[in-house]
Structures are given as C-alpha cells and as structure tokens.
Design a protein around this motif. Structure first.
Motif, short mmCIF file in Angstrom:
data_model
loop_
_atom_site.label_atom_id
_atom_site.label_comp_id
_atom_site.label_asym_id
_atom_site.label_seq_id
_atom_site.Cartn_x
_atom_site.Cartn_y
_atom_site.Cartn_z
N PRO A 55 -4.57 13.57 -1.34
CA PRO A 55 -4.02 12.25 -0.98
C PRO A 55 -4.66 11.13 -1.78
CG PRO A 55 -5.47 13.05 0.76
CD PRO A 55 -5.31 14.19 -0.21
N ILE A 56 -3.86 10.10 -2.05
CA ILE A 56 -4.31 8.90 -2.74
C ILE A 56 -3.55 7.71 -2.16
CG2 ILE A 56 -2.70 9.43 -4.62
CD1 ILE A 56 -4.35 7.75 -6.48
N LYS A 57 -4.25 6.63 -1.91
CA LYS A 57 -3.60 5.39 -1.49
C LYS A 57 -3.86 4.33 -2.56
CE LYS A 57 -2.95 5.73 3.46
NZ LYS A 57 -3.16 5.09 4.78
N VAL B 79 0.86 -1.18 0.00
CA VAL B 79 0.00 0.00 0.00
C VAL B 79 0.90 1.23 0.00
CG1 VAL B 79 -1.81 1.29 1.19
CG2 VAL B 79 -1.81 -1.22 1.27
N VAL B 80 0.67 2.13 -0.94
CA VAL B 80 1.52 3.31 -1.11
C VAL B 80 0.67 4.56 -0.98
CG1 VAL B 80 2.94 4.59 -2.74
CG2 VAL B 80 3.20 2.11 -2.54
N ALA B 81 1.12 5.51 -0.18
CA ALA B 81 0.47 6.81 -0.06
C ALA B 81 1.19 7.81 -0.96
CB ALA B 81 0.49 7.28 1.38
N SER B 82 0.41 8.59 -1.70
CA SER B 82 1.00 9.58 -2.60
C SER B 82 0.00 10.73 -2.75
CB SER B 82 1.34 8.95 -3.94
OG SER B 82 2.00 9.86 -4.79
N THR B 83 0.15 11.49 -3.83
CA THR B 83 -0.78 12.58 -4.13
C THR B 83 -1.24 12.48 -5.57
OG1 THR B 83 1.07 14.05 -4.69
CG2 THR B 83 0.20 14.16 -2.43
N THR B 84 -2.40 13.05 -5.83
CA THR B 84 -2.98 12.97 -7.17
C THR B 84 -2.29 13.88 -8.17
OG1 THR B 84 -4.61 14.63 -6.51
CG2 THR B 84 -5.26 12.32 -6.30
N ARG B 85 -1.63 14.93 -7.67
CA ARG B 85 -0.89 15.86 -8.51
C ARG B 85 0.49 16.06 -7.90
NH1 ARG B 85 -5.70 20.47 -9.04
NH2 ARG B 85 -7.17 19.15 -10.20
N ALA B 86 1.33 16.81 -8.57
CA ALA B 86 2.61 17.16 -7.96
C ALA B 86 2.33 17.86 -6.63
CB ALA B 86 3.41 18.06 -8.89
N ASP C 269 4.07 8.60 -10.98
CA ASP C 269 2.65 8.40 -10.75
C ASP C 269 2.43 7.39 -9.62
OD1 ASP C 269 -0.14 8.90 -12.30
OD2 ASP C 269 -0.09 6.86 -11.49
N PRO C 270 1.37 7.57 -8.83
CA PRO C 270 1.10 6.60 -7.76
C PRO C 270 1.04 5.15 -8.24
CG PRO C 270 -0.29 8.52 -7.48
CD PRO C 270 0.44 8.71 -8.77
N VAL C 271 0.58 4.92 -9.45
CA VAL C 271 0.54 3.55 -9.99
C VAL C 271 1.96 3.01 -10.16
CG1 VAL C 271 -0.01 2.19 -12.04
CG2 VAL C 271 -1.70 3.78 -11.10
N LEU C 272 2.86 3.83 -10.66
CA LEU C 272 4.24 3.39 -10.86
C LEU C 272 4.95 3.19 -9.52
CD1 LEU C 272 5.33 5.60 -13.90
CD2 LEU C 272 4.60 3.20 -13.89
N ILE C 273 4.68 4.07 -8.55
CA ILE C 273 5.31 3.90 -7.23
C ILE C 273 4.87 2.57 -6.63
CG2 ILE C 273 5.49 4.82 -4.90
CD1 ILE C 273 4.91 7.60 -6.05
N ALA C 274 3.55 2.29 -6.71
CA ALA C 274 3.04 1.05 -6.14
C ALA C 274 3.61 -0.16 -6.87
CB ALA C 274 1.51 1.04 -6.20
N ILE D 199 -7.73 1.46 -5.15
CA ILE D 199 -7.36 2.86 -5.00
C ILE D 199 -8.42 3.57 -4.18
CG2 ILE D 199 -7.05 5.06 -6.20
CD1 ILE D 199 -5.90 3.52 -8.57
N VAL D 200 -8.00 4.34 -3.20
CA VAL D 200 -8.90 5.21 -2.46
C VAL D 200 -8.22 6.57 -2.35
CG1 VAL D 200 -10.11 5.64 -0.28
CG2 VAL D 200 -9.87 3.30 -1.12
N GLY D 201 -8.92 7.62 -2.78
CA GLY D 201 -8.33 8.95 -2.72
C GLY D 201 -9.34 10.02 -3.06
N GLU D 202 -8.86 11.23 -3.17
CA GLU D 202 -9.74 12.34 -3.50
C GLU D 202 -9.73 12.57 -5.01
OE1 GLU D 202 -9.23 15.69 -0.89
OE2 GLU D 202 -8.86 14.40 0.84
N GLU D 203 -10.24 13.70 -5.44
CA GLU D 203 -10.46 13.94 -6.87
C GLU D 203 -9.20 13.67 -7.68
OE1 GLU D 203 -12.10 17.41 -9.91
OE2 GLU D 203 -11.96 17.80 -7.77
N GLY D 204 -9.36 12.91 -8.75
CA GLY D 204 -8.24 12.57 -9.62
C GLY D 204 -7.63 11.23 -9.30
N ALA D 205 -8.19 10.50 -8.33
CA ALA D 205 -7.59 9.23 -7.91
C ALA D 205 -8.12 8.04 -8.70
CB ALA D 205 -7.83 9.01 -6.41
#
Length: 462
Positions: free
Chosen positions: A382-384, A367-374, A443-448, A401-407
C-alpha cells in the motif's frame, strides 16, 4: 595570512558544507596559489550524519563506513590541512583572524585568513527544563553523538528509553532503539509525529510506530527530567512519569550561529546566517554554507533553515566554486525529505496543506490510496499519496507520500514538477515509467495528479 603570494582560506567546520567548499576551491586553485586550512572541533571529517540512527541500531556495524574522507586523504590527495579537535572560538573580522582552541593539547592561538568559510552546522534543540543537562540525555547531530549513544547501549545495557520529539531523527532513533531491544516511549507535544506532514499523513506514521512496539504519548509536553546522582532516571510530563535510563532528544536542530553572531555577521529570522545566492555573507571575504545558514523556500518565498546534508553539500560546492574563481549560485529549496520508519517509507516536498494556508495560498488537497506495484504482482504494497495544489491555478504546492517499500522515492518526480512550477493538470501527462514489478499502469503520482486536477476543475473560486 597566506604565505608569500599565496591566499589563505580558513574553513570552520569539517563536514559536508565545509569540506565540499574546500574540495571545490582546491580543484580550481592549486596549492601554490591557495592555502586551505580546516578546523573541526570533532573527531571526524566528511561523514554521513544521516547514517547515525543506522549505526546506533546496528544496521551499519562499522562507523568507518559513514566516513567519506579522512584528514589524511584530504592532506595527501587535496593538499588541504585539517586539524581535528580544534574549535574556533572567535572571529575577528578587522584583524582577519580566527581564535582557535586545541581541545586536546590545550592553549589558544590566532590564525589569519584572507577568505573565511563558516560551516558550523546545527546544534540539537535542548529544552530549558529541570534536569535537561543530566547524564544519559543525548542530542543527535554529529557522529560523536552516535558513537556515545552506542557506547551506552553496549556498555550500560539500558532497558528503557524515552525519545522526546517526533521529528525525523526522533523517529529514526526510536526505531533504532527498538531494534536494540529496548522498551521505547516517545513523547511529542504535537497531536501526531512528524509535523512536516499534515496530520492525516502523520497518523499513518504513528500507526507504524505503534505496530513495532513504540508507546506514543502525543499532545503531551515534557515538563522536566527526574535525576539521581546527576543521571537521568525518568522523563516527566503533565500526565505521567516515564522511567528511562536513556533519553534521546529529537526536538530538531537550530543553526549553530553563536560564532557568527559574536563576529557581527547578519543572522536572519530563522536563526541562520544570511548569505546571497553565491553563499557570500555581508562581510567581505566571508562565506557560509550548510545547516548554519538560511535560504529561500522556492514555493512560499519565505526564508527557511532546513538542516539536510543534500543542501549542505550543494551550498558548500557553490561556495567552493566561487572561492576558486568560478561562478555558481544556490537558488533555494523546496523542502524535499525522505525517511524510513519501522518499515514505512515517508516522503514530502513543498508545502503541507497547513503551511500553504500560512503562506497565503488557498489550497486544495487530495489523498489517494494505491499500490507500489501492479496489484497482481508479488510484493505489491500500500501507498498513500497526498497532493496539495492552489485552488484557482492548479499549481502544485506540495506533496506527501507514506507507504511500504517502493513508495518514498516517488517523491522525486513530484519535487521535479514542483521545482519547475507545474500545475497538476500538466502533471497528468507526465511520461512515467511503467512495468508491473515497479508500478501499476497508472502510477500513484499520476492518479493523485489526476484527482487533484479534477478537484481544481470542479471547485469554484472563493
């Protein structure tokens, strides 16, 4: 049967699968060679059932916005005859006919067919509990259900509502009722809402619901419904009594196969009608598609019945192409779904960690925590991202995926990788788009994917 040399196609059910099949068949065969008749027991054709919570919540004001095509359009533009408020109550395969009841005019009649398309959809699960049939308790499956709930909200002005069940519809309806100003409680027998997610991701959804004022009673089973004069007044569990003037059943749906069963069509372990890849049943000239059928999960290999409009439209299209003389197949599903609940976007594809274990895999998860934008760009949220992979091979098994707008729509890239059998190591090289308003440079997908690949590499086989 068909008139003269014309073949006759009868379609049972006038929503996504049924009308997609009818339309595709018509595109390939004109009215001179194929007569198409549709029987729909409800008041509408080709509507977005997924839009019902937004209609109830007031985000969509006009019900007509949810309707893609009405019967007049099908008649004039496609030469497809549609009978609303007509319920098919029996199928006689030997006679090659269906028994139809006119729900408004009364009476029944037999209608012959050469080809039959069964698209009876799904029905909301309703518990066998005391008081479950009382007025004020609503399932949510068809547009008529949504309109009935909206009439209650507009006319009776209830103050308190209880949602039973924490699936997609239950949670979306809880949000809709909060938007309408009701006090909302949600009861779910599971420890977290949305059991299509793993518990750690479901906990994030629970937090979002609490933040907007939904009271959660998790790990509790409903034991009955208190009623007065035939109307619900409370929901009871083993622990409490929850007053309610309105109850929404969000316990999921099951394939509506009573008609198919009575006709002798084969039904699988999921409760859905069994078809081949071309959407043919075992009975000659009888097809089925949509929420009433079972299909194959492409990761687990198991039969599944997943009620989604995307699947229904695709299956209906496949059936219609074949009915029209073409050739098409439906390969199966990976279980991709997305929802927005109280400002939080939720998405999933493939298998959860728990489902992977049950399917016989030995999974690893990150599980990786990141952000939807820079992070420096305004609006970064936030996006997980959770990735489930097979221990030895590194094959992607699923993601959440669980996050705010853009997740949430990031799940599409993961679904494509899953569809194509990629490993998490292969995914680390995906050429995903980057600009600060849309994504961090990683991108959060690549980090994960990278974290999952690292875990696969350093985890010994068991």
């Amino acid at each position: 049967m068909g008139v003269g040399s014309r073949e006759r196609l009868v379609v049972v059910g006038g929503d996504a699968a049924g009308m997609s099949a009818a339309s595709q068949a018509r595109r390939r065969r004109d009215g001179g060679g194929l007569e198409i008749v549709v029987f729909e027991r409800g008041n509408f054709t080709s509507y977005s059932a997924c839009g019902i919570p937004y209609l109830v919540g007031g985000v969509v004001a006009d019900p007509g916005r949810l309707i893609a095509r009405d019967p007049d359009t099908f008649r004039s533009a496609f030469d497809i005859e549609v009978y609303l408020r007509h319920e098919v109550t029996g199928i006689d395969l030997g006679r090659r006919a269906v028994r139809v009841r006119d729900l408004d005019g009364g009476g029944q009649r037999w209608e012959g067919f050469d080809q039959l398309m069964v698209a009876t959809g799904a029905v909301p699960a309703r518990p066998s509990l005391p008081g479950a049939d009382a007025a004020g308790i609503h399932g949510v499956q068809v547009l008529d259900d949504g309109l009935a709930i909206r009439r209650v909200l507009d006319g009776q002005r209830p103050r308190r509502a209880v949602v039973v069940g924490g699936g997609y519809i239950g949670l979306e309806m809880a949000e809709a009722l909060v938007m309408r100003g009701l006090q909302v409680a949600l009861v779910d027998a599971a420890p977290q809402p949305m059991t299509t997610l793993d518990e750690d991701m479901g906990a994030l959804v629970a937090d979002a619901l609490r933040k907007v004022g939904v009271t959660l009673h998790l790990g509790e089973r409903v034991t009955g419904f208190d009623t007065a004069a035939g109307r619900v007044r409370a929901v009871t569990t083993a622990n409490r009594v929850l007053p309610a003037e309105l109850v929404i059943l969000g316990l999921g749906v099951r394939p509506n196969t009573a008609l198919a069963r009575s006709a002798g069509l084969a039904v699988g372990a999921t409760g859905g009608i069994i078809t081949d890849r071309r959407m043919r049943t075992e009975a000659a000239g009888v097809w089925a598609a949509g929420d009433c059928v079972q299909t194959r999960h492409l990761v687990s290999g198991a039969p599944v019945a997943i009620a989604l409009g995307t699947h229904a439209n695709k299956q209906g299209r496949v059936a219609g192409i074949n009915l029209g003389g073409g050739y098409a197949t439906f390969p199966g599903v990976v279980g991709t779904a997305v929802s927005k609940i109280c400002g939080v976007e939720v998405a999933r594809t493939g298998l959860t960690e728990a489902q992977a274990v049950r399917a016989g895999f030995d999974p690893l998860a990150v599980v990786v925590a990141s952000t939807t934008r820079a992070g420096y760009y305004p609006g970064a949220a936030p996006i997980k991202t959770k990735i489930v992979a097979e221990r030895r091979s590194g094959r992607l098994l699923g993601a959440q995926i669980v996050g705010e707008e853009g997740a949430a729509k990031r799940i599409d890239g993961l679904a494509i990788a899953l569809w194509n059998g990629m490993t998490v190591e292969e995914m680390t090289g995906l050429d995903l788009a980057y600009a600060p308003p849309f994504s961090p440079v990683w991108d959060p997908v690549l980090i994960a994917a990278r974290k999952a690949a690292d875990l696969v590499e350093r985890t010994p086989c068991r």
